[in-house]
Design a protein around this motif. Structure first.
Motif, mmCIF file in Angstrom:
data_model
loop_
_atom_site.group_PDB
_atom_site.id
_atom_site.type_symbol
_atom_site.label_atom_id
_atom_site.label_comp_id
_atom_site.label_asym_id
_atom_site.label_seq_id
_atom_site.Cartn_x
_atom_site.Cartn_y
_atom_site.Cartn_z
ATOM 1 N N GLY A 52 -29.384 14.360 63.432
ATOM 2 C CA GLY A 52 -29.122 14.121 62.021
ATOM 3 C C GLY A 52 -29.081 12.634 61.731
ATOM 4 O O GLY A 52 -29.025 11.803 62.652
ATOM 5 N N PHE A 53 -29.111 12.286 60.449
ATOM 6 C CA PHE A 53 -29.120 10.885 60.030
ATOM 7 C C PHE A 53 -28.167 10.705 58.849
ATOM 8 O O PHE A 53 -28.063 11.582 57.988
ATOM 9 C CB PHE A 53 -30.528 10.441 59.614
ATOM 10 N N GLY B 33 -36.918 23.459 49.834
ATOM 11 C CA GLY B 33 -37.686 23.497 51.070
ATOM 12 C C GLY B 33 -36.960 22.806 52.210
ATOM 13 O O GLY B 33 -35.860 22.290 52.054
ATOM 14 N N GLY B 34 -37.622 22.768 53.367
ATOM 15 C CA GLY B 34 -36.984 22.273 54.583
ATOM 16 C C GLY B 34 -36.389 20.885 54.485
ATOM 17 O O GLY B 34 -35.262 20.654 54.915
ATOM 18 N N HIS C 122 -28.978 16.687 58.063
ATOM 19 C CA HIS C 122 -28.174 17.229 59.149
ATOM 20 C C HIS C 122 -28.830 18.443 59.798
ATOM 21 O O HIS C 122 -29.667 19.124 59.200
ATOM 22 C CB HIS C 122 -26.787 17.640 58.618
ATOM 23 N N ASN C 123 -28.387 18.673 61.034
ATOM 24 C CA ASN C 123 -28.737 19.892 61.762
ATOM 25 C C ASN C 123 -30.251 20.135 61.816
ATOM 26 O O ASN C 123 -30.736 21.239 61.569
ATOM 27 C CB ASN C 123 -28.041 21.105 61.134
ATOM 28 N N ILE C 124 -30.985 19.077 62.139
ATOM 29 C CA ILE C 124 -32.426 19.206 62.342
ATOM 30 C C ILE C 124 -32.632 19.611 63.803
ATOM 31 O O ILE C 124 -32.412 18.811 64.712
ATOM 32 C CB ILE C 124 -33.152 17.886 62.033
ATOM 33 N N ARG C 125 -33.036 20.829 64.004
ATOM 34 C CA ARG C 125 -33.064 21.392 65.350
ATOM 35 C C ARG C 125 -34.048 20.671 66.257
ATOM 36 O O ARG C 125 -35.201 20.419 65.876
ATOM 37 C CB ARG C 125 -33.407 22.876 65.280
ATOM 38 N N ILE C 126 -33.588 20.343 67.459
ATOM 39 C CA ILE C 126 -34.458 19.771 68.488
ATOM 40 C C ILE C 126 -34.894 20.870 69.444
ATOM 41 O O ILE C 126 -36.082 21.128 69.620
ATOM 42 C CB ILE C 126 -33.734 18.649 69.261
ATOM 43 N N VAL C 127 -33.923 21.508 70.058
ATOM 44 C CA VAL C 127 -34.186 22.635 70.937
ATOM 45 C C VAL C 127 -32.910 23.456 71.059
ATOM 46 O O VAL C 127 -31.815 22.903 71.194
ATOM 47 C CB VAL C 127 -34.675 22.165 72.328
ATOM 48 N N ASP C 128 -33.040 24.755 70.966
ATOM 49 C CA ASP C 128 -31.898 25.661 71.080
ATOM 50 C C ASP C 128 -30.775 25.233 70.133
ATOM 51 O O ASP C 128 -30.986 25.166 68.940
ATOM 52 C CB ASP C 128 -31.414 25.723 72.526
ATOM 53 N N THR C 129 -29.598 24.918 70.684
ATOM 54 C CA THR C 129 -28.455 24.550 69.852
ATOM 55 C C THR C 129 -28.285 23.043 69.697
ATOM 56 O O THR C 129 -27.311 22.590 69.090
ATOM 57 C CB THR C 129 -27.157 25.140 70.434
#
Length: 240
Positions: free
Chosen positions: A187-188, A113-114, A176-183
């Protein structure tokens, strides 16, 4: 210096080959959100226990990723304390840390999952060009002994330093790559560098001369177990 140049050349070759391979890879593992694989070509900034830094990410495959980065942590402070519960002395503390690092990320749960799909295990290492802490202690007022009065400068200064400069392996995990907005994404990272035992030195001047010879072994023994540098960082990046 030759070793450092060799490392940079190797990293450069990996960088070029990674980009070529990433361009040739057309199929990405999706996590239920089309176009949002875990590893993407990225560039951005980091902030955490290593200080401020910059980092680039190059996907090697759907489950492996290479990250190259650098961080800088300059920090200074002054503390006022009591000597023998009666006399004030100040301690100037100076910490200077700078590193260049390379990390290899592996995605262990590509079909999860996510939360777990965004997780990666990381191994790698860094070269700490600077990793040193220095403390300088001196009285803040005159020292009176009977009819004699000595200024802080006449009494002297005690200095101590611990230096971890050199190579350090790393292990940890991150999201990683936890989307905030657009591109744009966040990450932590959580892990630790193994620095080994520090090189400890002490010095003393004027009336305090000799204290360094007696106390340096004590300081070295107190710091011998400080071999690990914890790492927690927040990464703000841009996918391209």
């Amino acid at each position: 210096m030759k070793t450092s140049l060799s490392l940079l050349l190797i990293v450069g070759c990996v960088f070029v080959s990674s980009i070529t391979k990433a361009q040739q890879t057309g199929t990405w593992l999706k996590d239920g959100e089309p176009g949002n694989p875990l590893f993407r070509n990225q560039v951005g900034f980091t902030v955490g226990t290593q200080g401020l830094g910059a980092e680039v990410g190059i996907p090697l495959s759907t489950r492996f990723n290479l990250r190259l980065g650098a961080s800088l942590l300059p920090w200074e402070t002054t503390e006022i304390s009591k000597f023998n519960s009666s006399r004030d002395y100040k301690t100037d503390i100076d910490v200077d840390v700078m590193n260049l690092r390379a990390m290899l990320d592996w995605q262990p749960f590509p079909t999860a999952g996510g939360f777990f799909n965004r997780m990666a295990l990381s191994v790698g290492g860094a070269y700490f060009y600077k990793a040193k802490g220095t403390a300088k202690a001196q009285l803040t007022e005159n020292y009176v002994y009977g009819d004699l009065v000595f200024t802080p400068e006449e009494v002297g200064v005690v200095t101590g330093s611990a230096d971890w400069t050199g190579w350090a392996p790393y292990a940890g995990l991150g999201w990683h790559n936890i989307r905030i907005v657009d591109t744009f994404n966040i990450g932590f990272d959580l892990g630790a560098f193994y620095l080994g035992k520090p090189d400890v030195k002490m010095g003393a001047t004027n009336m305090l001369s000799g204290n360094d010879v007696r106390n340096e072994p004590i300081l070295r023994d107190n710091l011998k177990d400080y071999k690990w540098l914890p790492n927690f960082s927040i990464n703000l990046k841009f996918n391209y």
